[in-house]
Design an enzyme around this catalytic site. Structure first.
Site, PDB file in Angstrom:
ATOM      1  N   HIS A 221      12.473   3.731   1.136  1.00 26.19           N
ATOM      2  CA  HIS A 221      11.517   4.530   0.591  1.00 26.19           C
ATOM      3  C   HIS A 221      11.969   6.060   1.103  1.00 26.19           C
ATOM      4  O   HIS A 221      11.584   7.177   0.561  1.00 26.19           O
ATOM      5  CB  HIS A 221      10.036   4.280   1.021  1.00 26.19           C
ATOM      6  CG  HIS A 221       9.567   3.229   0.005  1.00 26.19           C
ATOM      7  ND1 HIS A 221       9.071   3.634  -1.162  1.00 26.19           N
ATOM      8  CD2 HIS A 221       8.685   2.012   0.269  1.00 26.19           C
ATOM      9  CE1 HIS A 221       8.640   2.514  -1.792  1.00 26.19           C
ATOM     10  NE2 HIS A 221       8.323   1.565  -1.035  1.00 26.19           N
TER      11      HIS A 221
ATOM     12  N   CYS B 277       5.661  -4.005  -4.287  1.00 30.12           N
ATOM     13  CA  CYS B 277       5.418  -2.896  -3.473  1.00 30.12           C
ATOM     14  C   CYS B 277       4.243  -2.293  -3.930  1.00 30.12           C
ATOM     15  O   CYS B 277       3.546  -2.353  -5.003  1.00 30.12           O
ATOM     16  CB  CYS B 277       6.658  -1.822  -3.911  1.00 30.12           C
ATOM     17  SG  CYS B 277       6.583  -0.278  -3.454  1.00 30.12           S
ATOM     18  N   LEU B 278       3.399  -1.591  -2.982  1.00 28.00           N
ATOM     19  CA  LEU B 278       2.071  -0.892  -3.123  1.00 28.00           C
ATOM     20  C   LEU B 278       2.205   0.174  -4.368  1.00 28.00           C
ATOM     21  O   LEU B 278       1.279   0.383  -4.981  1.00 28.00           O
ATOM     22  CB  LEU B 278       1.472  -0.499  -1.817  1.00 28.00           C
ATOM     23  CG  LEU B 278       1.016  -1.509  -0.928  1.00 28.00           C
ATOM     24  CD1 LEU B 278       0.624  -0.846   0.375  1.00 28.00           C
ATOM     25  CD2 LEU B 278       0.085  -2.483  -1.535  1.00 28.00           C
TER      26      LEU B 278
ATOM     27  N   GLN C 193       5.306   7.388   0.014  1.00 28.27           N
ATOM     28  CA  GLN C 193       4.201   6.665  -0.805  1.00 28.27           C
ATOM     29  C   GLN C 193       2.807   7.199  -0.821  1.00 28.27           C
ATOM     30  O   GLN C 193       1.918   7.157  -1.696  1.00 28.27           O
ATOM     31  CB  GLN C 193       4.201   5.104  -0.463  1.00 28.27           C
ATOM     32  CG  GLN C 193       5.378   4.315  -0.781  1.00 28.27           C
ATOM     33  CD  GLN C 193       5.267   3.154  -0.328  1.00 28.27           C
ATOM     34  OE1 GLN C 193       5.386   2.450   0.676  1.00 28.27           O
ATOM     35  NE2 GLN C 193       4.801   2.133  -1.466  1.00 28.27           N
TER      36      GLN C 193
ATOM     37  N   HIS D 243      13.149  -2.616   2.888  1.00 31.39           N
ATOM     38  CA  HIS D 243      12.285  -2.047   1.874  1.00 31.39           C
ATOM     39  C   HIS D 243      11.701  -0.744   2.289  1.00 31.39           C
ATOM     40  O   HIS D 243      11.778   0.195   1.494  1.00 31.39           O
ATOM     41  CB  HIS D 243      11.008  -3.069   1.469  1.00 31.39           C
ATOM     42  CG  HIS D 243      10.183  -2.744   0.349  1.00 31.39           C
ATOM     43  ND1 HIS D 243      10.272  -3.497  -0.789  1.00 31.39           N
ATOM     44  CD2 HIS D 243       9.412  -1.822   0.411  1.00 31.39           C
ATOM     45  CE1 HIS D 243       9.141  -2.771  -1.424  1.00 31.39           C
ATOM     46  NE2 HIS D 243       8.939  -1.790  -0.898  1.00 31.39           N
ATOM     47  N   GLU D 244      11.233  -0.890   3.302  1.00 34.34           N
ATOM     48  CA  GLU D 244      10.168   0.659   3.615  1.00 34.34           C
ATOM     49  C   GLU D 244      11.423   1.618   4.152  1.00 34.34           C
ATOM     50  O   GLU D 244      11.227   2.705   3.675  1.00 34.34           O
ATOM     51  CB  GLU D 244       9.499   0.325   4.810  1.00 34.34           C
ATOM     52  CG  GLU D 244       8.420  -0.526   4.878  1.00 34.34           C
ATOM     53  CD  GLU D 244       7.372  -0.485   3.627  1.00 34.34           C
ATOM     54  OE1 GLU D 244       7.592   0.553   3.034  1.00 34.34           O
ATOM     55  OE2 GLU D 244       7.142  -1.305   3.018  1.00 34.34           O
TER      56      GLU D 244
ATOM     57  N   GLY E 253       3.798  -3.371   4.530  1.00 31.11           N
ATOM     58  CA  GLY E 253       4.208  -2.065   4.934  1.00 31.11           C
ATOM     59  C   GLY E 253       3.960  -1.025   4.004  1.00 31.11           C
ATOM     60  O   GLY E 253       3.610  -0.915   2.945  1.00 31.11           O
TER      61      GLY E 253
HETATM   62 ZN    ZN Z   1       7.619  -0.091  -1.213  1.00 33.65          ZN
END
Ligand code: ZN
Length: 201
Positions: free
Chosen positions: A141, A93-94, A51, A137-138, A46
């Site tokens: 953000h 997480c990226l 981000q 999670h997303e 995701g």
């Molecule tokens: Zn993340």
């Protein structure tokens, strides 16, 4: 379109609250394409607009994890309209390269959003599946909340960050989640009990 640079933990933009999309314009559609290109390039599950430095309430998820066919889901102006249950989720997480830790999540969610054509849809995900956890999670953000804010073990999370040369945990951002915490303690206790029973055999 293009693979964009993913901001890493420590960048203040990741803590900003994103704004609603008023119109699913060409610009937003291009943003969606960039999110997908960037997520796939990084083998992510995701990716949320903040981000890549875009303060819009948009994220993408694909839980097919490298399997064909790809199955991208686009969420524009998402709202989590129901959440229940609890699960322990091992997440990365990226924006936190190589760092993983166990966090608290709901096991079931119902989300309402628009797709990339501006059509409204409702999606349910249950039983703590990757999809159920990725949505939470997303979604976070978009409100400047990061997965480590939900860490079950603060010390383990801190160690992971240090080991991967990331900044220290932002303790003041850590979430107080008494209801989830209680349910997760029950899960952990019943796991211990099962082990004890196994040991006693
Ligand atoms: Zn993340």
């Amino acid at each position: 379109m293009s693979v964009r640079k993913v901001l890493t933990f420590g960048d203040k933009f990741l803590r900003e609250k994103a704004k609603d999309v008023h119109k699913v314009s060409r610009k937003i559609q291009d943003l969606v394409t960039d999110l997908l290109d960037t997520m796939y390039a990084q083998n992510g599950v995701g990716l949320a607009a903040p981000q890549i430095g875009e303060g819009y309430r948009v994220f993408v998820i694909d839980v097919s994890v490298g399997e064909e066919p790809l199955n991208p889901i686009v969420f524009i102006n998402p709202k989590i309209i129901k959440k229940s249950g609890a699960t322990i989720s091992r997440e990365g997480c990226l924006s936190f390269p190589q760092a993983f830790t166990d966090v608290r999540r709901y096991s079931d969610v119902m989300v309402k959003a628009m797709d990339r054509k501006g059509r409204s849809f409702v999606l349910e995900a249950h039983d703590g599946t990757l999809l159920a956890r990725a949505i939470q999670h997303e979604y976070d953000h978009l409100d400047g909340i990061l997965f480590v804010d939900h860490a079950i073990n603060r010390f383990e999370a801190e160690e992971e960050l240090t080991k991967n040369n990331l900044p220290a945990l932002e303790i003041d951002k850590m979430l107080d989640e008494p209801e989830l915490e209680e349910k997760i303690n029950d899960l952990l206790e019943s796991a211990d009990t099962e082990e004890e029973i196994e040991d006693a055999k």
